[in-house]
Motif scaffolding. Structure first.
Motif, PDB file in Angstrom:
ATOM      1  N   ALA A  83      -2.677   5.641   9.834  1.00 48.02           N
ATOM      2  CA  ALA A  83      -2.924   4.580   8.857  1.00 48.02           C
ATOM      3  C   ALA A  83      -1.631   3.803   8.691  1.00 48.02           C
ATOM      4  N   LEU A  84      -1.771   2.493   8.581  1.00 43.20           N
ATOM      5  CA  LEU A  84      -0.632   1.629   8.270  1.00 43.20           C
ATOM      6  C   LEU A  84      -0.962   0.968   6.935  1.00 43.20           C
ATOM      7  N   ILE A  85      -0.132   1.217   5.934  1.00 39.80           N
ATOM      8  CA  ILE A  85      -0.404   0.689   4.595  1.00 39.80           C
ATOM      9  C   ILE A  85       0.789  -0.134   4.119  1.00 39.80           C
ATOM     10  N   PRO A  86       0.711  -1.462   4.331  1.00 37.99           N
ATOM     11  CA  PRO A  86       1.762  -2.351   3.818  1.00 37.99           C
ATOM     12  C   PRO A  86       1.553  -2.594   2.315  1.00 37.99           C
ATOM     13  N   ILE A  87       2.633  -2.516   1.576  1.00 35.43           N
ATOM     14  CA  ILE A  87       2.579  -2.624   0.116  1.00 35.43           C
ATOM     15  C   ILE A  87       3.669  -3.575  -0.371  1.00 35.43           C
ATOM     16  N   PRO A 120       1.942  20.098   6.309  1.00 34.72           N
ATOM     17  CA  PRO A 120       2.349  19.199   7.382  1.00 34.72           C
ATOM     18  C   PRO A 120       1.203  18.337   7.936  1.00 34.72           C
ATOM     19  N   ALA A 121      -0.023  18.457   7.373  1.00 31.98           N
ATOM     20  CA  ALA A 121      -1.167  17.765   8.000  1.00 31.98           C
ATOM     21  C   ALA A 121      -0.935  16.254   8.106  1.00 31.98           C
ATOM     22  N   ILE A 122      -0.488  15.661   6.993  1.00 29.81           N
ATOM     23  CA  ILE A 122      -0.323  14.202   6.957  1.00 29.81           C
ATOM     24  C   ILE A 122       1.155  13.880   7.170  1.00 29.81           C
ATOM     25  N   ALA A 123       1.526  13.510   8.380  1.00 26.83           N
ATOM     26  CA  ALA A 123       2.911  13.108   8.667  1.00 26.83           C
ATOM     27  C   ALA A 123       3.104  11.656   8.228  1.00 26.83           C
ATOM     28  N   ARG A 124       4.330  11.314   7.865  1.00 27.92           N
ATOM     29  CA  ARG A 124       4.550  10.030   7.201  1.00 27.92           C
ATOM     30  C   ARG A 124       5.917   9.492   7.575  1.00 27.92           C
ATOM     31  N   ARG A 125       5.998   8.176   7.763  1.00 25.12           N
ATOM     32  CA  ARG A 125       7.306   7.532   7.911  1.00 25.12           C
ATOM     33  C   ARG A 125       7.304   6.240   7.118  1.00 25.12           C
ATOM     34  N   LEU A 126       8.329   6.069   6.295  1.00 23.78           N
ATOM     35  CA  LEU A 126       8.439   4.885   5.434  1.00 23.78           C
ATOM     36  C   LEU A 126       9.378   3.875   6.070  1.00 23.78           C
ATOM     37  N   HIS A 127       8.974   2.608   6.036  1.00 27.50           N
ATOM     38  CA  HIS A 127       9.770   1.503   6.560  1.00 27.50           C
ATOM     39  C   HIS A 127      10.029   0.528   5.417  1.00 27.50           C
ATOM     40  N   HIS A 128      11.297   0.187   5.195  1.00 28.16           N
ATOM     41  CA  HIS A 128      11.679  -0.731   4.120  1.00 28.16           C
ATOM     42  C   HIS A 128      11.705  -2.159   4.652  1.00 28.16           C
ATOM     43  N   SER A 129      11.012  -3.054   3.982  1.00 27.24           N
ATOM     44  CA  SER A 129      10.876  -4.431   4.477  1.00 27.24           C
ATOM     45  C   SER A 129      11.438  -5.478   3.528  1.00 27.24           C
ATOM     46  N   ARG A 130      11.552  -5.146   2.259  1.00 24.04           N
ATOM     47  CA  ARG A 130      11.867  -6.179   1.265  1.00 24.04           C
ATOM     48  C   ARG A 130      13.168  -6.906   1.565  1.00 24.04           C
ATOM     49  N   ASP A 131      14.197  -6.143   1.946  1.00 22.17           N
ATOM     50  CA  ASP A 131      15.493  -6.778   2.170  1.00 22.17           C
ATOM     51  C   ASP A 131      15.525  -7.612   3.443  1.00 22.17           C
ATOM     52  N   LEU A 132      14.493  -7.533   4.254  1.00 18.80           N
ATOM     53  CA  LEU A 132      14.404  -8.379   5.446  1.00 18.80           C
ATOM     54  C   LEU A 132      13.684  -9.690   5.157  1.00 18.80           C
ATOM     55  N   GLY A 133      13.278  -9.905   3.906  1.00 18.54           N
ATOM     56  CA  GLY A 133      12.536 -11.122   3.565  1.00 18.54           C
ATOM     57  C   GLY A 133      11.114 -11.121   4.087  1.00 18.54           C
ATOM     58  N   PRO A 135       6.896 -10.226   4.105  1.00 16.47           N
ATOM     59  CA  PRO A 135       5.852 -10.442   3.091  1.00 16.47           C
ATOM     60  C   PRO A 135       5.498  -9.178   2.304  1.00 16.47           C
ATOM     61  N   PHE A 136       5.767  -8.007   2.844  1.00 17.64           N
ATOM     62  CA  PHE A 136       5.560  -6.758   2.104  1.00 17.64           C
ATOM     63  C   PHE A 136       6.918  -6.096   1.848  1.00 17.64           C
ATOM     64  N   ASP A 137       6.953  -5.198   0.868  1.00 20.18           N
ATOM     65  CA  ASP A 137       8.191  -4.477   0.555  1.00 20.18           C
ATOM     66  C   ASP A 137       8.327  -3.192   1.375  1.00 20.18           C
ATOM     67  N   PHE A 138       7.188  -2.548   1.659  1.00 18.04           N
ATOM     68  CA  PHE A 138       7.172  -1.282   2.385  1.00 18.04           C
ATOM     69  C   PHE A 138       6.032  -1.275   3.376  1.00 18.04           C
ATOM     70  N   LEU A 139       6.254  -0.600   4.491  1.00 14.25           N
ATOM     71  CA  LEU A 139       5.180  -0.318   5.447  1.00 14.25           C
ATOM     72  C   LEU A 139       5.158   1.202   5.590  1.00 14.25           C
ATOM     73  N   THR A 140       4.098   1.817   5.120  1.00 13.20           N
ATOM     74  CA  THR A 140       4.038   3.272   5.290  1.00 13.20           C
ATOM     75  C   THR A 140       3.080   3.589   6.430  1.00 13.20           C
ATOM     76  N   ARG A 166       0.605   0.666 -10.639  1.00 13.18           N
ATOM     77  CA  ARG A 166       0.397  -0.516 -11.484  1.00 13.18           C
ATOM     78  C   ARG A 166       1.370  -1.630 -11.132  1.00 13.18           C
ATOM     79  N   TYR A 167       2.424  -1.310 -10.396  1.00  8.69           N
ATOM     80  CA  TYR A 167       3.386  -2.320  -9.970  1.00  8.69           C
ATOM     81  C   TYR A 167       3.064  -2.893  -8.593  1.00  8.69           C
ATOM     82  N   VAL A 168       2.041  -2.362  -7.933  1.00  3.64           N
ATOM     83  CA  VAL A 168       1.685  -2.844  -6.600  1.00  3.64           C
ATOM     84  C   VAL A 168       0.845  -4.108  -6.760  1.00  3.64           C
ATOM     85  N   ASP A 169       1.308  -5.221  -6.177  1.00  2.00           N
ATOM     86  CA  ASP A 169       0.518  -6.451  -6.308  1.00  2.00           C
ATOM     87  C   ASP A 169      -0.081  -6.920  -4.980  1.00  2.00           C
ATOM     88  N   ARG A 170       0.260  -6.249  -3.884  1.00  2.00           N
ATOM     89  CA  ARG A 170      -0.415  -6.546  -2.611  1.00  2.00           C
ATOM     90  C   ARG A 170      -0.468  -5.260  -1.801  1.00  2.00           C
TER      91      ARG A 170
END
Lengths: 180, 180
Positions: A83-87, A120-133, A135-140, A166-170
């Protein structure tokens, strides 16, 4: 390490569902390519989202050790679902001080603890996007065996019901499969 | 907001001292231009360093309020002296969890508290560079009246003697003046 997710007609991952949870949609994509260099980019993607695998921003030492003891890496043979979940979070979130954000993430929302329960079933990697300008702040990015998708849904439902959300707007939710 | 500092022959700030504190030097520059858009870039800078003005990473709510009550902005008429101090921290630092880094920064090194003591005289803006793949992790910009430079030296000496600075593996110190 900068990772770019390209949505379009090419890529190793087939999109089997694309759902807009909140805010503006992303253009539809049939496949997603995950590229860690510019040379891997497809020619005409429908969209490209960049993020950086960076240092821990909220996780404490004890939590890091519990995570490290349980988590497995990406690319496991059985992990044919992803799953790719941009937030994006709203300006109120980013105006908070570090301790206020930490309190909402963990003490109120149990974000780190909830994720730990699904390892360990759900492996996860977080990508920070906000400081790159971007459209999303995070891509999980999540990877799991297809039979674990109901557990993944359960985890997501708990997180989306939390004070932090409650702070997620997209938010967009893409579900992906590797073809056999 | 991305800011680029261009060292070279042009720019509003004249370099009156350039000193390598630790690690590799930067090529010498006679002037520094501070640009917030690409179009402001000089044609052939000796070096260009980029950073992002981002959210608070370690500052807590109480500290933020104490800072906000005392600090003044950049661009004050009397602030004809500035310093640009690019810093890199070693991989041990970035492998620490958030609470470990916070403990070193404030509980051990009193970084935030020390900065607060020199407000409003020494105005400061932090730029994050590490996630941009830059040669330094941070670019700190300070502005003050030339007669406050001894106080600025005193502040720097205290920070450089702290536990946090043991993780600094590259540091350059540029002192700048606005011409009358």
């Amino acid at each position: 390490m900068t990772i770019t997710f390209h949505g379009g007609d090419t890529g190793r991952w087939r999109v089997h569902a694309q759902h807009t949870v909140k805010g503006d949609a992303l253009p539809p994509a049939a496949r997603v390519a995950v590229a860690d260099t510019d040379s891997d980019a497809p020619t005409h993607p429908a969209w490209s989202l960049r993020g950086i695998v960076s240092n821990l921003r909220y996780t404490g030492k004890d939590e890091r050790e519990r995570l490290a003891a349980r988590q497995e890496g990406l690319g496991r043979r059985q992990a044919k679902a992803a799953a790719l979940i941009p937030i994006r979070k709203d300006p109120r979130w980013w105006a908070l001080a570090q301790d206020e954000r930490r309190a909402i993430i963990e003490e109120q929302s149990r974000h780190i603890s909830i994720g730990l329960e699904y390892l360990p079933a759900i492996a996860r990697r977080l990508h920070h996007s906000r400081d790159l300008g971007e459209p999303f702040d995070f891509l999980t990015w999540f990877e799991f065996a297809p039979e674990d998708e109901p557990r993944f849904e359960h985890m997501l439902a708990r997180l989306r019901a939390s004070a932090e959300w409650r702070y997620v707007d997209r938010e967009v939710d893409l579900r992906l499969r590797l073809d056999d």
